[in-house]
Design an enzyme around this catalytic site. Structure first.
Site, mmCIF file in Angstrom:
data_model
loop_
_atom_site.group_PDB
_atom_site.id
_atom_site.type_symbol
_atom_site.label_atom_id
_atom_site.label_comp_id
_atom_site.label_asym_id
_atom_site.label_seq_id
_atom_site.Cartn_x
_atom_site.Cartn_y
_atom_site.Cartn_z
ATOM 1 N N TYR A 40 0.637 -0.778 0.249
ATOM 2 C CA TYR A 40 0.319 -0.012 0.230
ATOM 3 C C TYR A 40 1.088 1.273 -0.376
ATOM 4 O O TYR A 40 1.902 1.024 1.002
ATOM 5 C CB TYR A 40 -1.157 0.177 1.080
ATOM 6 N N GLY A 190 -19.289 -0.115 -3.433
ATOM 7 C CA GLY A 190 -19.567 -0.517 -4.185
ATOM 8 C C GLY A 190 -18.302 0.212 -4.614
ATOM 9 O O GLY A 190 -18.686 0.539 -6.255
ATOM 10 N N GLY A 192 -17.676 3.522 -4.769
ATOM 11 C CA GLY A 192 -18.490 4.632 -4.302
ATOM 12 C C GLY A 192 -19.699 4.690 -4.857
ATOM 13 O O GLY A 192 -20.064 5.645 -5.095
ATOM 14 N N LEU A 208 -13.726 0.976 -11.850
ATOM 15 C CA LEU A 208 -12.264 0.095 -12.462
ATOM 16 C C LEU A 208 -13.110 -0.028 -13.048
ATOM 17 O O LEU A 208 -14.021 -1.570 -13.790
ATOM 18 C CB LEU A 208 -12.427 -1.526 -10.745
#
Length: 312
Positions: A40, A190, A192, A208
């Site tokens: 990350y 989800g 956003g 995505l």
């Protein structure tokens, strides 16, 4: 352990002050699980999280770390879960976190070049040495989870799950319940889409492309708008209603909420105060029944010898 944990993917040096305040807020509200990964923000998440936890007693928090994903500027280009390298991954993480051990350690992906037994066995060796307390698994199939659990008890199984992404209900959730393994769910909003802003058209979440096609967004928005109507009737946000539905439907599930803002975390915790009637649960479940939502299914990513071979 509180049923909401803090996702630390967004933590980095650029937002360190806010991130530390968010960790403090989490602990003040009884949130004890902190979910991070060595990859990350190029390791910055672990550094910032370690700085945030330094002033708190070690027995007051639970740190979950994923290892092995190889990041690039455009996503993941491979995975290193070579059993020989697992120890090195952990040592680097412990150094960045400033800890003597992590509570949960799990491979971020599997690699066809190594058996599940080899990879999980290497993590279990670290448990025996006291460097890791528990072994976890994430982004695997139900069959791989079974095999890993035969090597050693799997503490948690982590995978994406939300009203928009319910594929776990087919095999993963039944397998986890059969084996007595709690699920740690992420992506509950989800990406956003399960928010007031998306329902009203005020915000355009970063979607995505391999999950949702832009041309399907209006159809999905119509479904989320109906969810917002239910949320408005209960006096809560669309996002909190979505989280509440997941937790009430799955009493053995924990939810990961990712944020670097204390106020956002405090708002997210309101989901724990929402109680849905049987009728509301049924209505929401039917609204987001598999097949109604367009997209949302994360494709399987296959790795071999560290390389990403194919998606889907």
């Amino acid at each position: 352990m509180k049923r909401i944990g803090l996702g630390c993917m967004g933590m980095a040096r650029r937002n360190e002050e806010n991130s530390i305040r968010t960790v403090d807020t989490a602990l003040d509200h009884g949130v004890t699980m902190f979910n991070t990964g060595e990859f990350y923000n190029g390791g910055e998440s672990e550094i910032v999280l370690g700085n945030a936890l330094r002033q708190h007693p070690r027995d007051k928090y639970f740190v979950s770390v994923k290892f092995g994903a190889l990041p690039s500027a455009r996503g993941l280009y491979g995975a290193d879960v070579n059993p020989f390298n697992v120890r090195a991954h952990l040592i680097y993480s412990l150094g960045r976190l400033g800890l003597d051990y992590v509570d949960l350690y799990e491979p971020a992906r599997m690699d066809d070049a190594y058996s599940v037994e080899e990879v999980i066995g290497a993590v279990n060796d670290l448990v025996k040495e006291g460097l890791v307390r528990h072994v976890g698994m994430t982004e695997t199939t139900a069959e791989e989870l079974r095999r890993g659990n035969k090597v050693c008890p799997i503490k948690f199984f982590e995978k994406e799950y939300s009203l928009l992404s319910r594929q776990m209900e087919k095999e993963d959730l039944p397998t986890c319940r059969e084996l007595g393994i709690p699920v740690v769910a992420y992506g509950l909003l989800g990406h956003g889409l399960l928010t007031d802003g998306f329902a009203t058209g005020e915000t355009t979440p970063h979607i995505l492309p391999f999950l949702f096609r832009p041309e399907d967004m209006e159809d999905n928005r119509a479904i989320v708008t109906k969810l917002k109507e239910i949320a408005d009737g209960k006096g809560c946000s669309t996002g909190n209603l979505a989280v509440a539905w997941v937790l009430q439907k799955n009493p053995d599930m924990l939810a990961i909420v990712g944020t670097t803002h204390p106020g956002h975390l405090e708002d997210a915790l309101k989901a724990l105060e929402i109680t849905l009637t049987e009728e509301e649960m049924l209505t929401i479940g039917e609204l987001f029944a598999p097949g109604n939502v367009k997209g949302g299914v994360l494709p399987k990513m296959t790795y071999s010898n560290g390389r990403l071979l194919r998606i889907g």
